[in-house]
Design a protein around this motif. Structure first.
Motif, short mmCIF file in Angstrom:
data_model
loop_
_atom_site.label_atom_id
_atom_site.label_comp_id
_atom_site.label_asym_id
_atom_site.label_seq_id
_atom_site.Cartn_x
_atom_site.Cartn_y
_atom_site.Cartn_z
N MET A 95 0.85 -1.20 0.00
CA MET A 95 0.00 0.00 0.00
C MET A 95 0.88 1.24 0.00
SD MET A 95 -2.80 1.16 2.87
CE MET A 95 -3.55 2.78 2.81
N GLN A 96 0.62 2.18 -0.91
CA GLN A 96 1.40 3.41 -0.99
C GLN A 96 0.94 4.37 0.10
OE1 GLN A 96 3.84 3.80 -3.19
NE2 GLN A 96 4.42 5.83 -2.47
N ARG A 97 1.90 4.94 0.84
CA ARG A 97 1.56 5.89 1.89
C ARG A 97 1.81 7.29 1.41
NH1 ARG A 97 5.16 5.58 5.45
NH2 ARG A 97 6.38 3.83 4.70
N ALA A 98 0.82 8.16 1.47
CA ALA A 98 0.96 9.55 1.04
C ALA A 98 1.44 10.40 2.19
CB ALA A 98 -0.38 10.08 0.53
N ALA A 99 2.10 11.51 1.87
CA ALA A 99 2.53 12.44 2.91
C ALA A 99 1.31 13.13 3.50
CB ALA A 99 3.47 13.48 2.32
N LEU A 100 1.41 13.47 4.77
CA LEU A 100 0.34 14.20 5.44
C LEU A 100 0.21 15.58 4.82
CD1 LEU A 100 -1.59 13.95 7.91
CD2 LEU A 100 0.13 15.21 9.20
N PRO A 101 -0.98 16.03 4.48
CA PRO A 101 -1.15 17.36 3.87
C PRO A 101 -0.59 18.45 4.77
CG PRO A 101 -3.18 16.08 3.74
CD PRO A 101 -2.25 15.32 4.62
N ARG A 102 -0.19 19.56 4.13
CA ARG A 102 0.33 20.69 4.89
C ARG A 102 -0.76 21.25 5.79
NH1 ARG A 102 5.12 22.83 2.79
NH2 ARG A 102 5.79 21.86 0.86
N THR A 103 -0.35 21.67 6.97
CA THR A 103 -1.29 22.27 7.92
C THR A 103 -0.67 23.54 8.45
OG1 THR A 103 -0.31 21.00 9.71
CG2 THR A 103 -2.24 20.06 8.65
N SER A 104 -1.48 24.48 8.81
CA SER A 104 -0.95 25.75 9.29
C SER A 104 -0.63 25.67 10.75
CB SER A 104 -1.97 26.87 9.05
OG SER A 104 -3.18 26.55 9.68
N GLY A 105 0.51 26.26 11.16
CA GLY A 105 0.92 26.25 12.55
C GLY A 105 0.32 27.42 13.30
N TRP A 146 3.90 3.56 14.00
CA TRP A 146 3.49 4.94 13.72
C TRP A 146 2.21 4.95 12.92
CZ3 TRP A 146 7.11 2.55 10.76
CH2 TRP A 146 7.00 2.64 9.36
N ALA A 147 1.52 6.07 12.94
CA ALA A 147 0.28 6.26 12.20
C ALA A 147 0.06 7.74 11.99
CB ALA A 147 -0.90 5.65 12.96
N ALA A 148 -0.67 8.08 10.92
CA ALA A 148 -1.07 9.46 10.67
C ALA A 148 -2.46 9.44 10.05
CB ALA A 148 -0.09 10.18 9.75
N ALA A 177 -2.00 2.67 9.93
CA ALA A 177 -1.06 2.41 11.03
C ALA A 177 -0.03 1.41 10.56
CB ALA A 177 -1.81 1.88 12.25
N TRP A 178 1.24 1.61 11.01
CA TRP A 178 2.34 0.84 10.47
C TRP A 178 3.30 0.41 11.57
CZ3 TRP A 178 2.41 -0.18 5.19
CH2 TRP A 178 1.45 0.52 4.45
N LEU A 179 4.04 -0.67 11.26
CA LEU A 179 5.07 -1.19 12.15
C LEU A 179 6.34 -1.43 11.34
CD1 LEU A 179 6.31 -2.68 14.65
CD2 LEU A 179 5.13 -4.74 13.86
N ARG A 180 7.46 -0.94 11.85
CA ARG A 180 8.76 -1.28 11.28
C ARG A 180 9.51 -2.11 12.31
NH1 ARG A 180 12.66 3.42 9.22
NH2 ARG A 180 10.88 3.67 7.80
N GLY A 238 13.96 -3.93 9.71
CA GLY A 238 13.68 -2.82 8.79
C GLY A 238 12.46 -3.04 7.92
N GLU A 239 11.81 -4.19 8.03
CA GLU A 239 10.63 -4.46 7.22
C GLU A 239 9.42 -3.71 7.81
OE1 GLU A 239 9.79 -8.51 6.45
OE2 GLU A 239 11.80 -8.97 5.71
N GLU A 240 8.53 -3.27 6.92
CA GLU A 240 7.34 -2.54 7.33
C GLU A 240 6.08 -3.33 6.98
OE1 GLU A 240 7.36 1.29 5.55
OE2 GLU A 240 9.26 1.90 6.46
N ARG A 241 5.08 -3.22 7.84
CA ARG A 241 3.78 -3.83 7.53
C ARG A 241 2.67 -3.00 8.15
NH1 ARG A 241 1.86 -6.93 11.95
NH2 ARG A 241 3.46 -7.40 13.53
N GLN A 242 1.52 -3.05 7.49
CA GLN A 242 0.39 -2.27 7.97
C GLN A 242 -0.33 -3.02 9.09
OE1 GLN A 242 -2.30 -0.95 4.95
NE2 GLN A 242 -3.26 0.57 6.28
#
Length: 786
Positions: A1-11, A639-641, A646-649, A653-657
């Protein structure tokens, strides 16, 4: 599964703040939080050796000897005026001790009967201990600081005495004590102070010196004293019954759990004297108490005598947990001086379903003769014995336990770890006896010995008597050795001798250390360090304002994480467990904020069992939208966003959802996880509503991660937590398809302010950045079927 970057948010300032798991997670990997490198895997993960680190085996041998030559840090003497009886033992001395304490006639008769019996007995010589004959007429049997009567206020106690216990790490001023420990301090032959008596009294718990108990609760003392350990039980028990000085008395009435740990600290100060304390603990039906015991003595050239008696009595459904860290002076490298330690400890499980557990760490005394025992009289009663006995130089220890099965379906467990170094001798001697009435009895014994160097000795003497055919008794024993070749192997990988021995010893003793109360964990680590490891500062423990533990690793990990977060997201404020002073008037305006727990599960970290995590969460307002949790001991990161899953490394070094497991609360055999430190009655009530659940206890945020991984279905947390404990893992659970639901508000001590079941029925999610950072009680669910 391709993970997209979190959209920009204003600080907060309106500037773009680009946060993604591809920015935050690599930062955590690069830093490795230094928690792992500075503490848990501080040396075990160094894999690059240099030529300078590869030394000859003879050098390792010298290093072992140097390592074992640690000084005894408690060998100082307090200069104070004392009343000391002349040396010698006779009926007149026994009468004088009784008169000094203004005891009733029945207790004087108790003493005289014991003394007369002692005169007819012979000192036992069947142990492995070898020592010159003791001249019992060359000992003073009473020593007490002058004007030592119990004061109404600690302010009236001699400052030298208070300073002595401060120096020992046992401050007696209640405002300096951890809030969950009451202390009785015994100095030579008398108790000088007992803390928190009034607070305990409100709960119905009696905690005082044995001398005070004789005056204030004579009927209780007369009923139980000598009922578990009779005056004629053995040579040293008879001697104690004749001349016992002070000790502690604990009484827990029916249905009462002691609201705090109880502790007695014994200090021998005067030379050429003996200490003969007597401890009596009685817990009535359904009661519970955890009692801690510690001891030290000055470093004198002459041997001193210590002969104590401990009696425990547990009624139906009662439980007593008795923990000891024994650190009497052990003598010098050549065996000169040290305490002769002859102790009789016994508990009786009188009622059904009662339980007595002995946990001890023995590191001191020149001679140790000690066998904490349990008589399992009540049906379904349980006896446990967990022990680490460490001997060094010319110490001798003959120690073990006795488990006497009388009632039906009784259970006992023995775990003994003996460590022998220098020229010492360490023997385990244990008895498991199953009587004809003990149908269905079960016992498991594990006796492991470890030798350090090539001059120490270790022996195991199990005695097993089974007179009931349905009983089941298991015994395992092993012997291992730390030798020069093992240390050479460690040094090739950058691990010095002290740390190598410390790592091996820690793993060897872990099963026993995990049974010790947290209040003793720091002391045990210090003792083992002084005896074998040297000092490792990452494990030094302080107390936070709320009495929870704080280590150097907490502080340093917090600094590293906060520095890194400020670098990658300078306009997002950080709320950390170690930096929690930001006022709510400021926080309530946060649009985004980081919530950090640099070391979640400090209790587990101190116990070195690997169940601790590092937690970083990003909140949008009051909701967690990103979480990163590292498990240093496993070298894994979760980690998750929001919207990315949600993901595990793992460590390779292997990753899985991650995806939560589907279930219904009515399903059979649900996997339930709960806290290793806070198993409350509400939690037990919740679990009791499920159908044959599979139950597991863990520390830190690992429990939420098990829900996210799908290996557990439910996590009821019906006990206090704070926002930084849960926010990161909460975000991971949400993205894995689970939920975190409120189950009632409580105060900081865990007292519920509303009905937890009614609150849970409302199905309201847990939220963050509140005025009070205390979480409500909550339940974490995987993916529930509708």
């Amino acid at each position: 599964m391709q993970r997209a970057a979190l959209p920009r948010t204003s600080g907060l300032s309106g500037r773009a703040c680009h946060l993604s798991t591809r920015g935050l997670t690599p930062f955590l990997f690069r830093q490795r939080y230094e928690l792992r490198s500075r503490a848990w895997h501080k040396h075990a993960l160094r894999v690059h050796a240099t030529a300078a680190e590869v030394e000859e085996l003879s050098e390792e041998k010298r290093d072992i000897q140097k390592l074992l030559s640690k000084p005894y840090k408690y060998g100082f003497k307090t200069i104070i005026e004392s009343d000391v009886f002349p040396k010698g033992l006779s009926e007149d001395v026994v009468r004088a001790i009784s008169a000094k304490k203004n005891e009733p006639e029945w207790l004087l008769e108790f003493r005289l009967k014991a003394y007369r019996k002692w005169l007819t007995l012979e000192e036992p010589r069947w142990s492995d201990n070898r020592y010159a004959p003791i001249n019992y007429q060359d000992v003073s049997y009473y020593s007490a600081p002058r004007a030592v009567e119990k004061k109404s206020s600690l302010d009236e106690v001699d400052p030298e005495l208070l300073a002595t216990f401060d120096k020992l790490g046992i401050p007696l001023n209640e405002q300096k004590r951890l809030a969950n420990v009451a202390v009785d301090a015994v100095f030579d032959s008398v108790s000088i102070a007992t803390t928190f008596r009034e607070e305990l009294g409100k709960a119905g718990v009696i905690f005082c010196s044995i001398s005070e108990a004789v005056r204030e609760y004579p009927d209780l003392v007369r009923k139980y004293m000598g009922s578990v350990v009779p005056t004629a039980d053995n040579y040293f028990a008879a001697l104690n019954a004749a001349v016992f000085s002070d000790g502690s008395f604990v009484y827990v009435p029916k249905g009462v759990r002691s609201p705090m740990e109880l502790s007695t600290y014994f200090r021998i100060n005067a030379s050429e004297t003996g200490q003969f304390e007597r401890t009596l603990i009685v817990v009535e039906e359904g009661g519970y108490v955890s009692y801690l015991e510690g001891c030290t003595a000055p470093a004198y050239d002459e041997n001193q005598l210590h002969a104590a008696v401990v009696e425990l009595s547990a009624a139906k459904d009662a439980e007593i947990k008795y923990s000891t860290v024994q650190n009497w002076y052990a003598g010098d490298e050549e065996g000169k001086g040290g305490i002769f330690n002859f102790v009789t400890k016994r508990g009786i499980c009188l009622g059904e379903n009662s339980k007595i557990s002995w946990t001890q760490v023995e590191t001191g005394s020149a001679i140790t003769w000690k066998y904490p025992s349990v008589v399992l009289k009540g049906d379904n009663s349980v006896g446990e014995f967990y022990s680490v006995a460490l001997t060094n130089n010319r110490q001798q220890a003959d120690t073990g336990t006795k488990m006497i099965h009388v009632g039906k379906n009784t259970r006992s467990r023995i775990v003994s770890k003996g460590i022998s170094a220098g020229q010492s001798v360490n023997a385990y001697r244990g008895l498991v006896q199953v009587q004809p009435t003990a149908r269905g009895a079960r016992n498991y014994s594990q006796c492991d010995s470890m030798l350090i160097g090539d001059r120490a000795g270790a022996n195991t003497y199990p005695y097993i008597t089974v007179r009931e055919p349905s009983a089941r008794v298991e015994h395992e024993a092993s012997t291992s050795k730390i030798g020069e070749d093992q240390l050479f192997y460690f040094q090739q990988r950058g691990v010095d001798v002290e740390d190598a021995v410390g790592m091996i010893i820690s793993g060897f003793c872990r099963e026993v250390f995990n049974e010790l109360p947290l209040e003793f964990a720091a002391e045990v680590n210090q003792l083992m360090s002084l005896k074998l490891e040297g000092s490792t500062n990452d494990w030094q423990v302080e107390a936070k304002a709320d009495s929870s533990p704080l280590t150097r690793a907490d502080r340093e990990a917090n600094a590293i994480i906060c520095e890194g977060l400020a670098r990658i997201a300078p306009h997002v404020p950080i709320v950390s467990e170690e930096n929690r002073q930001i006022p709510y008037e400021t926080r309530k305006h946060y649009q985004y904020s980081f919530v950090v727990d640099p070391l979640d599960g400090t209790k587990e970290f101190i116990k070195r069992n690997g169940q601790f995590t590092v937690n970083v969460a990003l909140l949008r307002g009051s909701h967690p939208i990103m979480g990163v949790v590292q498990v240093p001991a496993q070298d894994t990161v979760y980690w998750a966003a929001e919207g990315q899953g949600a993901w595990l490394r793992d460590s390779s070094g292997e990753e899985r959802q991650l995806r939560c497991a589907e279930f219904s609360l009515g399903d059979e055999g649900l996997a339930v996880v709960a806290s290793a430190s806070h198993l409350t009655p509400e939690t037990e009530q919740f679990v009791g509503q499920l159908h044959n659940p599979v139950f597991k206890q863990l520390g830190s945020s690992l429990k939420l991660l098990m829900i996210a991984e799908g290996v557990a279905h439910v996590y009821p947390r019906l006990a206090p937590t704070c926002e930084w404990d849960t926010a990161a893992a909460h975000a991971i659970v949400l993205e894995a398809g689970g939920e975190v639901v409120q189950a009632g508000r409580s105060d900081a001590k865990g007292k519920l302010l509303e009905d937890w079941q009614a609150a849970l029925a409302k199905q309201q999610p847990v939220v963050y950045n509140k005025e009070d950072p205390l979480n409500p009680f909550f339940v974490v669910y995987g993916k529930r079927r509708s």
